[in-house]
Design an enzyme around this catalytic site. Structure first.
Site, PDB file in Angstrom:
ATOM      1  CB  CYS A 192      -1.660   7.153   1.679  1.00  0.00           C
ATOM      2  SG  CYS A 192      -2.984   6.202   2.433  1.00  0.00           S
ATOM      3  CD  GLU A 227      -3.178  -0.881   0.449  1.00  0.00           C
ATOM      4  OE1 GLU A 227      -3.521   0.311   0.309  1.00  0.00           O
ATOM      5  OE2 GLU A 227      -3.806  -1.832  -0.054  1.00  0.00           O
TER       6      GLU A 227
END
Lengths: 468, 518
Positions: free
Chosen positions: A243, A209
């Protein structure tokens, strides 16, 4: 290899079958729930100390969203664990054909600092649910949270099967030399490459990720104030250290003119006239990160904010206007409370701009016209997508969350986390008798046998597909 | 499970050069070269020039960016063209397989044509459904929104196929890659030269050259090919080359599926129909002269069962191939000289009780059964990939399970018993890519079952819809309204306990009553 003993220990436990029964997994998951309940205050305090995280934000992301994942998993675990029986053909009609959900074994979860509980706990939930043993490595950057996790989590979980390792860069490199059966990494693309390269030595599957610059296209047809609020919220939540935060805005020069006062108003409503004094606006996590982000301020023109204080690691909610693709703020993921606005002439230009760059974790598109939103979705590629809002798509446990290209590989949340840590084992259980059914496949071969065999195996083409 | 021993790769000439070591990382910063060139037609940036395949990859990437492969009609047309390739070139495929490795036409037609057509039809029958957006459950907050999973292609994918089922292991993945809307470069095996030539010359005539290309390459060129950035890499072959492929992929963060191999154990309990077991095991072992990634690699059974199995195996082999299998049209040959030599050496393990004859000129190795093996024998150190079946003695099922679990996890575990409990025990207490009770090979002929390895035998899975899913990026999408801002007000600062209470109520997932125990 300093971790060989630990990995060995966990592997032995896994081989013993301890983690397989549903009752065991439920007990461990419920213990995680108690950790979140009983240590809630400690978690809020640790994140406040580590990066001035407002308790509302910490509660929402580190407690509430984690409990949602936990409850979704506990509510559905027995269903997810069951063998899935599948369609059979003529030959296998009398057999048992199913997908068995097997654990991988001993898995490694490496978490980053920006949502330090959430980003190890949510993968951990799925790893436990799937029957694995786990080594968790929390981020060394958020020291109070790291200490909390190292000291307290192990009191809740079975130490034969779950371990917390505190490690900096060098020790993590040593840790990665061990053979794990799955590695789940959240962090930057460059470290993602290192993790995958280490995993390749052992043929270990990975989920990465990662991150990137999430573009936020704002069309000329929109409710400017709503857009400003939603974008500001996504950008300045957790001081931009997210993010999936909208990294930069793409819009026309006219829209930039309209957006600016609306953003100013939103920021003032959120944080007051001096955000430095707002209890709802946090701080940058460390000195290095502070200096990195501060350097990005010399891009375009500061239209809102721009103030900084190095001692406090404070950077004001900032909007930069007239930013050029060559500016510093456009060369790296910002990961801070700065929103550059880049002017484009049209949605086509915005799409080309996005497609000329690495594929991001999220793309945002704002328009009252659904066709515009759908165009952006259709003609770009990204981990995920949200139309007319920011961040919200990741709060639905029913949507897969993950990147593509530079922003990552694999996906999780909800059942997708369980599936990530599960090996889907195709199983066929045939009868010991009924050998006559098999005779057609044995030599000596003949055309006649092949014809009959084909009839029992073949899948025929049906009528034309309905066009979408 | 043991870590460590890497099987030498059967069937490969020499390993690809492993790339150099990466320095240990730092942490938060990323290098500027992560970001693309900003030029036309290049997402994520292409690798440095001076790379013989850069132009080809670039061309395919431009075609993909143009959106050409997205409409369903386009994909259906390409898939139907693949179907015509299989029909019109069937004879050529069978002849090439016969020339390359003496493959009996029955076996070639079954594995290279019929099974491929099944995958094709399954895909064409269901593509409309698979491609659709999948709408998902929403919570209170998102009740009025559109929440769905969009099935996006990855982009330009690379498929590397091995030589043992050279059409099937190329076309199977390709079908899914096309169905999912990707462009593809396919690299058939250079070992099976006639098939390689057929694919390189004939296949491009059927597919859109803007989007699909065949590359013929040996070890060195494949290494150069792997330097390029692909958006997905699908590799079938040996574990050691699998490591090389994954390491190359890691430089570009390219997701991979690796279909590898290992030693597939075949446990035979004392309670079984010996003749049936012998037939099913012999079929799985000697099909394609044992050059099958899912072939039963070795048998585990008691001394008593071995005594019963041997005459049964002898009978099965004679029934299949006659008294001199060398003269049977239904028994093929080893693919190449090096492989022949490798497999032939393994005959020195234990004691030959059936077969054992070889002919180097023909690359013939008789259907062979070995007994009196030690775990340390050469034949127990590598995947056999040939027509030799070792029988290893174990006292009981528990010992068999321990034996299996102390080794690398195989692509498949086989267990034969009339007692379902025994079969289920072996399934339950071992770990493998797939599993088949009371037969061999058959589990992979069902398109509804996922096919893939675990640990040393691979990562990822395919067949049927799983191939489409492999080459599809599942993109989580939420489309909200532009208005109704009041719903969002609760989440904005200034924060308050009261707001949090309402936010929680609106978005929390509650724990339901206790799960029904399985």
């Amino acid at each position: 290899n300093p971790y060989a003993g630990l990995v060995s220990h966990l592997r032995a436990t896994w081989l013993s079958g301890k983690t397989r029964p549903m009752e065991y997994r439920v007990a461990q998951l419920e213990a995680l729930g108690r950790f979140l309940d009983e240590k809630k205050q400690d978690i809020l305090e640790a994140t406040a100390l580590d990066m001035g995280k407002p308790s509302f934000e910490a509660y929402f992301t580190e407690i509430l969203l984690c409990k949602n994942e936990l409850n979704d998993t506990l509510n559905n675990l027995c269903h997810w664990m069951k063998d899935e029986h599948v369609d059979k053909n003529l030959v296998t009609q009398l057999d048992s054909a199913f997908i068995r959900k097997d654990p991988y074994g001993v898995v490694l979860i490496i978490a980053p600092w920006n949502y330090p509980i959430h980003l190890f706990l949510v993968p951990l939930i799925g790893a436990i649910a799937a029957g694995n043993c786990v080594v968790v490595k929390p981020s060394e950057t958020t020291k109070n949270t790291e200490r909390l996790v190292a000291e307290m989590l192990t009191c809740y979980l079975d130490n034969d099967c779950f371990a917390v390792v505190t490690a900096g860069v060098e020790e993590t490199t040593r840790l990665l030399e061990n053979k794990f059966d799955y590695i789940f990494f959240t962090g930057t693309p460059s470290v993602g490459r290192i993790v995958m390269t280490a995993a390749a030595k052992h043929l270990t599957p990975v989920t990465l990720e990662l991150g990137g610059k999430n573009p936020c296209y704002v069309s000329d047809t929109c409710d400017v104030q709503n857009v400003a609020q939603r974008v500001a919220w996504g950008r300045f939540f957790n001081v931009g250290q997210t993010c999936i935060a909208p990294d930069y805005v793409l819009c026309s020069v006219e829209m930039q003119e309209k957006l600016m006062p609306a953003l100013r108003e939103a920021i003032t409503e959120f944080f007051g006239s001096n955000p430095r004094e707002s209890p709802d606006f946090g701080r940058i996590v460390g000195d290095k990160q502070f200096r990195r982000i501060r350097a990005l301020l010399c891009s375009g023109r500061v239209a809102i904010g721009g103030q900084t204080d190095e001692k406090e690691r404070y950077i004001a909610p900032t909007v930069l206007a007239d930013v050029l693709p060559s500016d510093p703020a456009m060369q790296e993921e910002i990961f801070g409370p700065i929103l550059p606005i880049v002017v484009v002439a049209s949605v086509d230009e915005a799409i080309d701009f996005i497609n000329a760059r690495p594929r991001p974790l999220a793309i945002y598109a704002f328009s009252c016209d659904s066709k515009v939103v759908n165009q952006v979705l259709e003609r770009t590629s990204s981990g995920g997508f949200c139309g007319n809002d920011t961040l919200m798509h990741v709060t639905l446990t029913s949507l897969p969350f993950g990147g593509i290209g530079n922003s990552g590989l694999g996906k999780y949340h909800g059942k997708f986390t369980f599936d990530t840590f599960t090996h889907h084992r195709g199983c066929l259980h045939r009868n010991m008798g009924l050998e006559a059914l098999n005779a057609l496949r044995y030599p000596p071969y003949s055309q006649q046998k092949l014809g009959l065999l084909t009839a029992t195996f073949e899948i025929k083409r049906k009528g034309m597909c309905t066009l979408l």
